[in-house]
Enzyme design. Structure first.
Site: not given
Length: 348
Positions: A12, A54, A85-86
Site C-alpha cells: 500500500t 503483499s 501490511t496484509d
C-alpha cells in the site's frame, strides 16, 4: 552517520490509483524522496527487490528479501524493508528464522494509506523505522508501525483500516517511539533502579536459505470431517492445526462409513513422518492441551508439536524453516522448540 539499506517490495505504501483499484507503482526512490527528513538520520541506499501487493508475497519472496540482506549484511548498519501490511507479519516471522540472532536491526514497515494520500501514515512510519534502525540498542527483526516496535515473531495485523494496525500478541512491545525518542520496555524500571541500560547484542548472525513451503493451516470448524487430513497428504508435509479454545479437538468420526476419527487421522498423519503443530484459533493467551479431555489425548504424543503462545504467522514460518533444515521428526522437534527472537514462552 550510520548507513541503512532501504529495501522496497511494494505494498500500500507504494500504491496509486490507476482506475482499477490501488496497485503498487511508486519506487523505493519515490518513497524516500517523500520523506526527506530521513537524510538527517542516516546515509540511505535503496534496493527495489519487487513491487507487488503483499497479498502476492510468497515464501520464495521471503528468501529473496533475506538474500538481499545477507549479501549486503557487512556493508550496512541496519535494514528497513518497505512492505505491504496484509502479509507483513508472515514476512517478519520468516526473516526472524532466516536471519537469526542479528546484532543489526532488520525493520519492516509500511502504511495503511498510500504515500501520496493527503492523510497518509506512511511518512511517519518510514521516519520512525529509520530512526529505530539507527539506534545502537536495536537488533534482530522487528515491525515498526504507528509508534510501536514489535518483535518480528509476535506481530499480527489486527485492524484493516486504522493506523494502529498491528499488535504484539502474547508478548510486550519491544519499544514505543514518541516524537524522536525511543522508549524501550523496561527502561523506566532500569532508570528507577539506577542501573545502566542493557546493551548486549546477539552473538549472530546466523543465516539460513531453505524453507519447506508445503505447510498448511487448518482451522477447525463445527462439523469439519477428519477425512480432510487424507486429502491434504499428497500436497503438504506439515499442518498447523488451529483448534477450538485452549486446545479442543472433536472426538467424532466422519459421516462416511469407516471414516477415521480426528485422533486416528492426526496420529496417522504424524506416524507417516509428517509434522503437525497444534495451536489455538483464539488470538491471545495460547494453548494448553492438558486442560480438557478433548485435548489431553494429544498432549503426550511425542510427534505432536505444541504451538504454546506463538502466533499462527510465526508457526507457519518456523515450521517451514525447521522442515527446510531437516525432515527427521526428532530434528524438526528440536528446531521447533528452540526459542528464536522471543517467539515462544512455554505453557507450564
Amino acid at each position: 552517520m550510520k548507513s541503512i539499506l532501504l529495501i522496497a517490495t511494494g505494498g500500500t505504501i507504494a500504491s496509486a490509483e490507476d482506475g482499477h483499484g490501488l496497485s503498487p507503482s511508486l519506487t523505493g526512490e519515490d518513497l524516500a524522496r517523500a520523506v526527506p527528513e530521513i537524510a538527517c538520520l542516516a546515509n540511505i541506499d535503496i534496493v527495489q527487490l519487487m513491487n507487488i501487493d503483499s497479498t502476492n508475497m510468497r515464501p520464495r519472496d521471503w528468501l529473496a528479501i533475506s538474500s538481499a540482506i545477507t549479501s549486503r549484511y557487512d556493508a550496512y548498519d541496519g535494514f528497513v524493508v518497505l512492505h505491504g501490511t496484509d502479509t507483513m507479519a508472515y514476512t517478519a516471522a520468516a526473516l526472524s528464522y532466516l536471519i537469526q540472532d542479528s546484532p543489526k536491526p532488520i525493520v519492516l514497515t509500511g502504511s495503511q494509506k498510500p504515500m501520496e494520500d493527503s492523510f497518509t501514515d506512511a511518512k511517519l512510519n518510514v521516519f520512525q523505522s529509520i530512526l529505530y534502525a539507527t539506534d545502537d540498542r536495536s537488533h534482530d527483526v522487528a515491525i515498526v508501525f504507528n509508534g510501536a516496535v514489535i518483535a518480528g515473531t509476535r506481530g499480527r495485523k489486527q485492524r484493516t483500516m486504522s493506523f494502529n494496525a498491528f499488535k504484539s500478541v502474547n508478548y510486550p512491545s519491544i519499544a514505543y517511539i514518541r516524537n524522536d525518542r525511543i522508549i524501550r520496555s523496561g527502561d523506566a524500571l532500569v532508570a528507577a533502579q539506577g542501573l545502566a541500560a542493557a546493551t548486549t547484542k546477539p552473538a549472530g548472525p546466523r543465516f539460513f536459505d531453505t524453507l519447506d513451503e508445503r505447510v498448511f493451516v487448518l482451522k477447525l470448524t463445527p462439523g469439519i470431517s477428519p477425512a480432510i487430513f487424507g486429502l491434504l497428504k499428497p500436497n503438504y508435509d506439515a499442518i498447523i492445526l488451529e483448534t477450538f479454545g485452549i486446545g479442543g479437538i472433536p472426538e467424532y468420526a466422519g459421516d462416511a462409513q469407516n471414516s477415521p476419527s480426528f485422533k486416528d487421522a492426526i496420529f496417522d498423519w504424524v506416524d507417516s513422518g509428517r509434522t503437525i503443530v497444534i495451536t489455538t484459533q483464539v488470538p491471545e493467551e495460547g494453548l494448553d492441551l492438558g486442560v480438557y479431555e478433548v485435548g489431553r489425548a494429544y498432549a503426550e504424543h511425542a510427534g505432536i508439536l505444541k504451538g504454546d503462545d506463538m502466533t499462527t504467522e510465526a508457526l507457519v514460518a518456523k515450521t517451514m524453516w525447521a522442515r527446510g533444515q531437516s525432515s527427521d521428526p526428532d530434528r524438526v522437534k528440536e528446531l521447533f522448540y528452540r526459542p528464536v527472537n522471543n517467539d515462544r514462552l512455554p505453557m507450564v
